[in-house]
Design a protein around this motif. Structure first.
Motif, PDB file in Angstrom:
ATOM      1  N   THR B   2      53.226  51.252  41.748  1.00 33.80           N
ATOM      2  CA  THR B   2      52.720  50.071  42.456  1.00 33.80           C
ATOM      3  C   THR B   2      53.321  48.826  41.814  1.00 33.80           C
ATOM      4  OG1 THR B   2      50.869  49.724  40.953  1.00 33.80           O
ATOM      5  CG2 THR B   2      50.506  51.261  42.791  1.00 33.80           C
ATOM      6  N   ALA B   3      53.163  47.704  42.515  1.00 36.29           N
ATOM      7  CA  ALA B   3      53.663  46.431  41.974  1.00 36.29           C
ATOM      8  C   ALA B   3      52.994  46.140  40.626  1.00 36.29           C
ATOM      9  CB  ALA B   3      53.403  45.301  42.963  1.00 36.29           C
ATOM     10  N   PHE B   4      51.693  46.432  40.543  1.00 40.34           N
ATOM     11  CA  PHE B   4      50.984  46.195  39.286  1.00 40.34           C
ATOM     12  C   PHE B   4      51.581  47.039  38.156  1.00 40.34           C
ATOM     13  CE2 PHE B   4      47.807  46.957  36.051  1.00 40.34           C
ATOM     14  CZ  PHE B   4      47.328  45.666  35.810  1.00 40.34           C
ATOM     15  N   ALA B  67      50.935  42.455  43.623  1.00 39.65           N
ATOM     16  CA  ALA B  67      50.052  43.279  42.780  1.00 39.65           C
ATOM     17  C   ALA B  67      48.594  43.109  43.165  1.00 39.65           C
ATOM     18  CB  ALA B  67      50.250  42.912  41.320  1.00 39.65           C
ATOM     19  N   GLU B  68      47.866  44.224  43.136  1.00 42.27           N
ATOM     20  CA  GLU B  68      46.425  44.175  43.396  1.00 42.27           C
ATOM     21  C   GLU B  68      45.665  44.671  42.175  1.00 42.27           C
ATOM     22  OE1 GLU B  68      45.509  46.298  46.997  1.00 42.27           O
ATOM     23  OE2 GLU B  68      47.084  45.156  48.049  1.00 42.27           O
ATOM     24  N   ALA B  69      44.744  43.852  41.713  1.00 41.65           N
ATOM     25  CA  ALA B  69      43.950  44.222  40.540  1.00 41.65           C
ATOM     26  C   ALA B  69      42.752  45.032  40.979  1.00 41.65           C
ATOM     27  CB  ALA B  69      43.495  42.964  39.808  1.00 41.65           C
ATOM     28  N   ARG B  70      42.481  46.116  40.253  1.00 42.89           N
ATOM     29  CA  ARG B  70      41.345  46.955  40.615  1.00 42.89           C
ATOM     30  C   ARG B  70      40.075  46.586  39.864  1.00 42.89           C
ATOM     31  NH1 ARG B  70      44.162  52.471  39.277  1.00 42.89           N
ATOM     32  NH2 ARG B  70      44.531  51.082  37.507  1.00 42.89           N
ATOM     33  N   LEU B  78      46.956  39.940  35.175  1.00 45.57           N
ATOM     34  CA  LEU B  78      47.791  39.207  36.141  1.00 45.57           C
ATOM     35  C   LEU B  78      47.740  37.707  35.854  1.00 45.57           C
ATOM     36  CD1 LEU B  78      46.939  41.088  39.464  1.00 45.57           C
ATOM     37  CD2 LEU B  78      48.987  41.329  38.034  1.00 45.57           C
ATOM     38  N   GLU B  79      46.548  37.226  35.539  1.00 40.78           N
ATOM     39  CA  GLU B  79      46.380  35.795  35.259  1.00 40.78           C
ATOM     40  C   GLU B  79      47.219  35.390  34.034  1.00 40.78           C
ATOM     41  OE1 GLU B  79      42.219  34.851  34.716  1.00 40.78           O
ATOM     42  OE2 GLU B  79      42.724  33.136  33.437  1.00 40.78           O
TER      43      GLU B  79
END
Lengths: 490, 490
Positions: B2-4, B67-70, B78-79
């Motif tokens: 994934t992007a993350f 990206a998606e944070a879970r 990410l921040e």
């Protein structure tokens, strides 16, 4: 900027990053906390990844196509960058970083296995390293010989066929000399006693200074397996201490001073260019081995060392400097390469050369390696290996992936034999200085004729320029037969 | 991936490379040969160039977009990556590498100038660093406040206005307390004598162990200016020795153990992610300062230290543990920040905070800095600086470009005051352990409530979660007034 200037500016940063990777290796083997092994493996993988990316950067090809060299130095720089670029391009990035990670991890596992005399703890990891090295060799060889492809990293231009032929030529005279020496009526006295670590280290510093080591650009630390590390303004040595055998520490130190002095002796103008590193491990070993042996274990220098050891340890059990010269050069059926006398040293190398060729070609598996080592050792040295730490676990090289490195020690001995003959011709009064513990004339001769050139000439070409003739094993063998014939009254 | 995952894999390598740069800094200040300064500057510039290129890599924006944070951890990762990316993008690569080169060089020049008490040797180099930092600040501030832009590197979210207000609130009570203490009839006895380096270092190790320092993931060396360095599995401390003042070595050691323990105490799962580092220098200093002061200079711990020092040095000139507690905390009009008592420490910071704001804004030139320092010191402390090594040359920070770092010490003290109040509430029997030289309950409380979280929460949020309330200077000031009121019988 011209294409040459752009290429060189890019290369300077790559050289700086490669110097950082080497400094991390030093850190790992000297001062790193023992709990940091995983972290260091990640760090080594990360910097190796950066180095691989830079060495394979497509701009290098473009710059190389457009760059014009104005003299032989620039020509050689282009040649060396091109070679590094082509080699790196053959190795996938994944493999390059995995090798860095794995060899960083296995170094610690080897040290532990060696300390515990536990080859079973090490062999699976060695196998991982070996598989990666075989993969790397296949990528580099591009259909050619696997072992030669690895050898190229340490001795550019050399081949296993050529080295095997050299070893075949050397072996009979070395074996004959060893038999004569071990069977001689006169046997030099061995050194016995207890020699405190602090005193050994103080004396090691004195020896390093006598051999001109530049402490403002270096330092000395302890390591499981002595090595030297770094270039230009920062080349550090390491040593080890065995309290029953001070020669281990002293001659390891002098050996590493030879390596570091080579790097520190390179023309400052070459710093962080491909000319600013020792040109091959064979030439490197020629320096470390000539410092250690032809100079360090010679009659003149040992007469000085005899006094220094008497002063430091408060009276040795050896009667005089002449007897001490025999003691330093005493030939015994020992297990350890780094402690071997000059007569048997190359036989230790030949054993490793043959075994590692089998490992790389796939004719020998790591699970059979202990047995293979022990059988070969018994055959070559007439003694059974008593424990793995004295056998296959003694050297760090394979653990850190240095397959193809060992023969450069023997090549270095051959080069050292040639250099010593030429140097003695140029410096007939050298022994008068060495007797006073001043190795400067020899050090200056080596700096002028070998060290300062860095990577400017190909290895063999460099030695042949220095000696004004062809490289041959004859000077080394003649030197050994004369020296040991005299000591053993053959 | 994934992007993350792609972003995190890329970031892990960046973190590893940044850890390497930090290790090189450690090497330079502890073991590097003195002749290697130019080489190290080139190396620092090269690795900083790589780091800058990676932090500004355009793929980061793409990954961040996709990206998606879970969970909150991934959200925070990410921040933090985004913040680093945006900040790096504002600084030209040339400036980033030039700063690395220049601050590596100036560190050595500062150390030499400090040793020789020669500010004129240092000021031109400091000016070069300052000009680069002003350029960096302008690039980072993007029209905003220059000093705030630099502060963001050390204390994300803080502003100079907020810190100035905090200092204004603290100053009157600190000045009043200092006057009361210095004018008190009862004055604790000073320690006198000669304290051998080896013994000091042995005792420093005992103290580090008492504070739970993990030697398998660290080590202790000497440095001109003590610091700690590294994360995860390898966080090293340094100390220094003054043979007339053992508290310098012992409390520097405990202070640095606080820093290193913070890094070593972070959840292992965060290693080589942006969560795997201390979240700010203010929080870092809260750990080092609470180890050093609220715990290390408390009555309970000093009663144990009194015995250890008596044992180690063979009888102190101090009658009993109670008197010794006064000695450890004695307030004297000294010049040196790192040796300052808790009452005056923050006043040293305020002086630096004001001067460095003037330097960054351009209201003060380096050529007027010695005079400005001395005038301000005389005004704030009532004593004339006797020599530059005791004045403007005492700290390494400005030499290595750390403008905006100093106020985090005082912020750390305020945080430490809050944490200490909360910790004492949770651990009413803590002093019983400390009297026996066991700081474990305190160390565990801090690890659980602060250290293990690494970068997960913003600095102030982290402290407020730990204390279950708002950050305020009150607990620190109350603690100081109570402690020193008692010692000085006010």
């Amino acid at each position: 900027m011209t294409a040459f200037e752009s290429l060189l500016a890019f290369q300077r940063q790559t050289e700086a990053l490669s110097s950082i990777a080497e400094r991390l290796g030093w850190d790992q083997e000297t001062v790193m906390p023992r709990g940091a092994t995983e972290q260091r493996a990640e760090e080594m993988a990360a910097i190796e990844g950066v180095l691989h990316e830079r060495r394979t950067d497509p701009r290098i090809s473009e710059w190389l196509d457009r760059a014009e060299a104005r003299d032989e130095k620039e020509q050689r720089i282009l040649e060396l960058i091109g070679r590094e670029h082509r080699r790196a391009a053959r190795v996938p990035a994944r493999l390059a970083t995995e090798l860095a990670r794995q060899t960083s991890l296995s170094q610690g596992i080897w040290a532990e296995a060696r300390a515990n005399d536990a080859p079973d703890d090490f062999m699976p990891v060695l196998n991982d390293v070996l598989m990666l090295k075989r993969e790397e060799a296949a990528a580099l060889a591009d259909g050619g010989d696997l072992y030669d492809a690895l050898l190229e990293d340490y001795e550019p231009g050399a081949t296993q066929a050529e080295i095997a032929a050299l070893f075949d030529a050397m072996r009979p005279r070395l074996v004959a000399l060893r038999e004569d020496v071990l069977g001689a009526d006169h046997q030099p006295q061995a050194l016995s006693g207890h020699f405190a670590q602090e005193t050994q280290l103080r004396l090691a510093r004195t020896c390093a200074t006598a051999f001109g080591y530049d402490w403002s650009r270096g330092r000395m630390d302890l390591a499981v397996h002595p090595f030297s590390s770094g270039r230009w303004q920062d080349s550090r040595i390491t040593t080890r201490v065995v309290e029953t055998d001070p020669f281990n520490c002293l001659y390891s130190t002098i050996h590493e001073v030879g390596h570091s002095s080579y790097e520190l002796g390179i023309d400052d103008d070459y710093a962080f260019t491909p000319l600013g590193r020792g040109v091959s491990m064979g030439v490197h070993e020629s320096q470390s081995r000539i410092y250690e042996n032809q100079i360090g274990r010679g009659r003149a220098l040992t007469s000085w060392l005899y006094q220094r050891m008497n002063d430091a340890f408060g009276g040795l059990s050896i009667a005089d400097a002449d007897a001490f010269y025999g003691t330093v050069n005493k030939v015994t059926p020992g297990f350890i390469r780094t402690e071997a006398d000059e007569v048997q040293y190359n036989l230790h190398i030949m054993l490793r050369f043959d075994l590692e060729r089998q490992l790389i070609s796939g004719r020998l598996d790591t699970e059979d390696l202990v047995e293979a080592w022990n059988a070969r050792f018994l055959n070559d040295f007439g003694v059974a290996v008593d424990r793995p730490a004295n056998g296959v676990l003694q050297d760090v090289h394979w653990a850190v992936g240095l397959f193809g490195y060992f023969p450069t020690y023997a090549l270095g001995n051959v080069y050292a034999g040639c250099l010593n003959a030429a140097m003695r011709g140029d410096l007939p009064d050298l022994d008068a200085s060495l007797t006073k513990g001043a190795a400067d004339p020899a050090v200056e001769w080596l700096r002028e004729n070998v060290q300062r050139h860095g990577g400017l000439y190909a290895p063999r070409q460099l030695i042949e320029l220095a000696i004004g003739g062809e490289v041959s094993e004859e000077p080394l063998l003649n030197y050994l037969e004369t020296k040991f014939g005299e000591i053993y009254r053959l």
